[in-house]
Design a protein around this motif. Structure first.
Motif, PDB file in Angstrom:
ATOM      1  N   SER A 112      35.053  42.936  41.001  1.00 49.45           N
ATOM      2  CA  SER A 112      34.097  43.966  40.565  1.00 49.45           C
ATOM      3  C   SER A 112      32.981  43.354  39.728  1.00 49.45           C
ATOM      4  N   HIS A 113      33.334  42.446  38.842  1.00 46.55           N
ATOM      5  CA  HIS A 113      32.343  41.789  37.982  1.00 46.55           C
ATOM      6  C   HIS A 113      31.336  40.998  38.822  1.00 46.55           C
ATOM      7  N   VAL A 114      31.839  40.241  39.789  1.00 47.80           N
ATOM      8  CA  VAL A 114      30.960  39.438  40.653  1.00 47.80           C
ATOM      9  C   VAL A 114      30.012  40.350  41.429  1.00 47.80           C
ATOM     10  N   ARG A 115      30.538  41.445  41.947  1.00 47.22           N
ATOM     11  CA  ARG A 115      29.688  42.387  42.692  1.00 47.22           C
ATOM     12  C   ARG A 115      28.666  43.059  41.784  1.00 47.22           C
ATOM     13  N   ARG A 116      29.107  43.470  40.608  1.00 51.41           N
ATOM     14  CA  ARG A 116      28.211  44.155  39.671  1.00 51.41           C
ATOM     15  C   ARG A 116      27.078  43.232  39.213  1.00 51.41           C
ATOM     16  N   GLU A 117      27.394  41.973  38.963  1.00 53.88           N
ATOM     17  CA  GLU A 117      26.390  41.006  38.516  1.00 53.88           C
ATOM     18  C   GLU A 117      25.570  40.431  39.669  1.00 53.88           C
ATOM     19  N   ARG A 118      26.007  40.705  40.901  1.00 51.30           N
ATOM     20  CA  ARG A 118      25.318  40.235  42.106  1.00 51.30           C
ATOM     21  C   ARG A 118      25.101  38.727  42.097  1.00 51.30           C
ATOM     22  N   PHE A 119      26.182  38.009  41.779  1.00 51.19           N
ATOM     23  CA  PHE A 119      26.119  36.549  41.794  1.00 51.19           C
ATOM     24  C   PHE A 119      25.878  36.054  43.211  1.00 51.19           C
ATOM     25  N   ASP A 120      25.098  34.996  43.331  1.00 47.39           N
ATOM     26  CA  ASP A 120      24.871  34.372  44.635  1.00 47.39           C
ATOM     27  C   ASP A 120      26.132  33.668  45.104  1.00 47.39           C
ATOM     28  N   ILE A 121      26.247  33.505  46.419  1.00 49.95           N
ATOM     29  CA  ILE A 121      27.337  32.711  46.974  1.00 49.95           C
ATOM     30  C   ILE A 121      27.231  31.313  46.397  1.00 49.95           C
ATOM     31  N   GLY A 122      28.358  30.792  45.949  1.00 53.17           N
ATOM     32  CA  GLY A 122      28.376  29.465  45.359  1.00 53.17           C
ATOM     33  C   GLY A 122      28.186  29.456  43.848  1.00 53.17           C
ATOM     34  N   HIS A 123      28.037  30.636  43.247  1.00 51.87           N
ATOM     35  CA  HIS A 123      27.873  30.728  41.785  1.00 51.87           C
ATOM     36  C   HIS A 123      29.141  30.202  41.107  1.00 51.87           C
ATOM     37  N   HIS A 124      28.986  29.381  40.075  1.00 56.62           N
ATOM     38  CA  HIS A 124      30.115  28.825  39.334  1.00 56.62           C
ATOM     39  C   HIS A 124      30.696  29.884  38.409  1.00 56.62           C
ATOM     40  N   LEU A 125      31.974  30.193  38.600  1.00 55.88           N
ATOM     41  CA  LEU A 125      32.665  31.154  37.745  1.00 55.88           C
ATOM     42  C   LEU A 125      33.465  30.385  36.706  1.00 55.88           C
ATOM     43  N   VAL A 126      33.144  30.579  35.447  1.00 53.28           N
ATOM     44  CA  VAL A 126      33.778  29.843  34.360  1.00 53.28           C
ATOM     45  C   VAL A 126      34.914  30.688  33.781  1.00 53.28           C
ATOM     46  N   GLU A 127      36.116  30.117  33.772  1.00 54.51           N
ATOM     47  CA  GLU A 127      37.295  30.841  33.294  1.00 54.51           C
ATOM     48  C   GLU A 127      37.103  31.410  31.902  1.00 54.51           C
ATOM     49  N   SER A 128      36.590  30.611  30.979  1.00 55.15           N
ATOM     50  CA  SER A 128      36.446  31.069  29.596  1.00 55.15           C
ATOM     51  C   SER A 128      35.461  32.234  29.488  1.00 55.15           C
ATOM     52  N   GLN A 129      34.397  32.201  30.276  1.00 49.05           N
ATOM     53  CA  GLN A 129      33.425  33.304  30.250  1.00 49.05           C
ATOM     54  C   GLN A 129      34.036  34.572  30.832  1.00 49.05           C
ATOM     55  N   LEU A 130      34.784  34.438  31.928  1.00 53.01           N
ATOM     56  CA  LEU A 130      35.444  35.609  32.510  1.00 53.01           C
ATOM     57  C   LEU A 130      36.483  36.175  31.551  1.00 53.01           C
ATOM     58  N   ALA A 131      37.231  35.294  30.895  1.00 56.50           N
ATOM     59  CA  ALA A 131      38.239  35.753  29.942  1.00 56.50           C
ATOM     60  C   ALA A 131      37.582  36.561  28.822  1.00 56.50           C
ATOM     61  N   ALA A 132      36.455  36.079  28.321  1.00 54.23           N
ATOM     62  CA  ALA A 132      35.748  36.799  27.262  1.00 54.23           C
ATOM     63  C   ALA A 132      35.198  38.124  27.783  1.00 54.23           C
ATOM     64  N   THR A 133      34.622  38.109  28.982  1.00 55.21           N
ATOM     65  CA  THR A 133      34.043  39.320  29.571  1.00 55.21           C
ATOM     66  C   THR A 133      35.112  40.376  29.821  1.00 55.21           C
ATOM     67  N   LEU A 134      36.285  39.940  30.323  1.00 53.22           N
ATOM     68  CA  LEU A 134      37.354  40.882  30.677  1.00 53.22           C
ATOM     69  C   LEU A 134      38.334  41.107  29.533  1.00 53.22           C
ATOM     70  N   ASN A 135      38.102  40.420  28.411  1.00 57.70           N
ATOM     71  CA  ASN A 135      38.924  40.575  27.210  1.00 57.70           C
ATOM     72  C   ASN A 135      40.399  40.266  27.460  1.00 57.70           C
TER      73      ASN A 135
END
Length: 67
Positions: free
Chosen positions: A16-39
């Motif tokens: 849902s986060h990737v779709r909402r942010e409309r990341f391009d294919i190949g966008h680097h997803l950083v674990e620590s940033q996702l953890a902070a975003t998703l709490n």
């Protein structure tokens, strides 16, 4: 190994986060940033992202991370 309910929810939240942010294919997803975003901590993020790799929704490069 099946995901726990928490890991399954986080996998859905990542998608849902990737779709909402409309990341391009190949966008680097950083674990620590996702953890902070998703709490949540990084451990369930890592399991959820591994599951998404198995499903073909993400790719993983051993030295670079998830995309």
């Amino acid at each position: 190994m099946p995901l726990s309910p928490l890991q399954a929810r986080i996998a859905r939240d990542i998608v849902s986060h990737v779709r909402r942010e409309r990341f391009d294919i190949g966008h680097h997803l950083v674990e620590s940033q996702l953890a902070a975003t998703l709490n949540v901590s990084r451990t369930p993020i890592k399991f959820a992202m591994g599951h998404l790799v198995e499903k073909g929704m993400l790719t993983y490069d051993r030295n670079r991370g998830f995309f």
